[in-house]
Design a protein around this motif. Structure first.
Motif, short mmCIF file in Angstrom:
data_model
loop_
_atom_site.label_atom_id
_atom_site.label_comp_id
_atom_site.label_asym_id
_atom_site.label_seq_id
_atom_site.Cartn_x
_atom_site.Cartn_y
_atom_site.Cartn_z
N VAL A 13 47.53 -7.72 77.27
CA VAL A 13 47.10 -5.73 76.76
C VAL A 13 48.41 -5.13 76.33
N THR A 16 42.99 -4.42 68.08
CA THR A 16 42.93 -3.17 68.74
C THR A 16 41.13 -3.61 69.21
N ASP A 17 40.32 -4.34 68.73
CA ASP A 17 39.05 -4.54 69.04
C ASP A 17 38.66 -5.72 69.84
N ASP A 74 40.39 -5.43 72.86
CA ASP A 74 39.06 -4.77 73.48
C ASP A 74 37.58 -5.38 73.83
N TYR A 78 37.89 -9.13 74.37
CA TYR A 78 38.55 -9.49 75.38
C TYR A 78 38.61 -8.77 76.24
N ILE A 79 38.83 -7.56 77.08
CA ILE A 79 39.20 -7.13 78.53
C ILE A 79 37.77 -6.70 78.40
N ARG A 80 37.33 -6.50 77.87
CA ARG A 80 35.42 -6.22 78.23
C ARG A 80 34.26 -6.76 78.12
N ASP A 129 33.53 -8.43 75.86
CA ASP A 129 31.88 -7.61 74.34
C ASP A 129 31.99 -8.96 73.34
#
Length: 235
Positions: A22, A137-138, A141, A143-145, A147
């Motif tokens: 991150v 950025t998306d 994101d 990856y983190i979520r 999604d």
């Protein structure tokens, strides 16, 4: 053997590595935005800071790879945990390449600052950079979520980046044909635009790694791409 202790230790180590990813992503995003701003405003000091900052990005990739190697050696992850470690390493590699492109953009800024500006060119490149940074950025994101829907959205948006790049490419051709004195600057600007378009490819690769991480399979369909000669046709 205390299995719970081993699992919690692995989770803790993995969280530390993901925090580095991150941080690395944030540095790459800032580098791209700063490099495009330096080009637009002809700020050679900002461009120099972007070039110097690439060492931190490279250092984080090394740190991530070292920690992932230790995870593989000491924790012996299996199944989804192993997939996560491998995904982290591939995402770090994609981010390192994106950082290199930002550095290259900043290098050419110093040259372009000594040339006559090409009307509208730096602003168009800055818009392209912002669109690509949003993709990146998306993708991070997603990856983190974990999604998959957001990752698929990022993957499909690569086509829009190709279209933006092709439009800029056509503008450069027009400027070069109208005034041969623009050829040198337009060649540098074209390389910059191409580098940013390649960052979009790396953002897409991150999104595809997210899909692989969650589903266990890489996307089977090939993304539609506009050709690099800016003909407006798909390939």
């Amino acid at each position: 053997m205390n299995t719970t202790h081993i699992l919690s230790a692995f989770d803790r180590d993995l969280e530390a590595v993901q925090a580095l990813v991150v941080r690395m992503g944030g540095l790459v995003e800032t580098a791209l935005l700063d490099a495009s701003e330096a080009l637009d405003t002809r700020d050679e000091d900002l461009a120099a800071r972007v070039r110097a900052g690439d060492d931190a990005i490279d250092g984080l990739e090394e740190q991530i790879n070292t920690q992932c190697a230790m995870l593989l050696a000491l924790r012996a992850p299996t199944a989804s945990d192993l997939r996560t470690v491998l995904t982290v390493m591939k995402i770090a590699a994609a981010l390192e390449r994106a950082g290199d492109y930002a550095k290259n953009l900043a290098k050419r800024t110093a040259v372009l600052a000594q040339m006559t500006p090409v009307p509208g060119a730096s602003g168009a490149i800055r818009r392209l950079a912002k669109a690509v940074v949003l993709m990146l950025t998306d993708a991070l994101d997603a990856y983190i979520r974990r999604d998959v829907s957001l990752a698929e959205d990022v993957r499909l948006r690569d086509r829009e980046i190709d279209q933006m790049y092709n439009s800029i490419f056509r503008e450069f051709l027009t400027h070069m044909m109208e005034d041969p004195r623009n050829i040198g600057a337009c060649m540098h600007l074209h390389f910059i635009a191409k580098n940013i378009e390649r960052v979009g490819d790396h953002a897409t690769a991150v999104a595809e790694q997210v899909i692989y991480l969650v589903t266990g399979e890489m996307p089977g369909d090939e993304r539609p791409k506009f050709d690099s000669m800016a003909t407006g046709t798909e390939r």
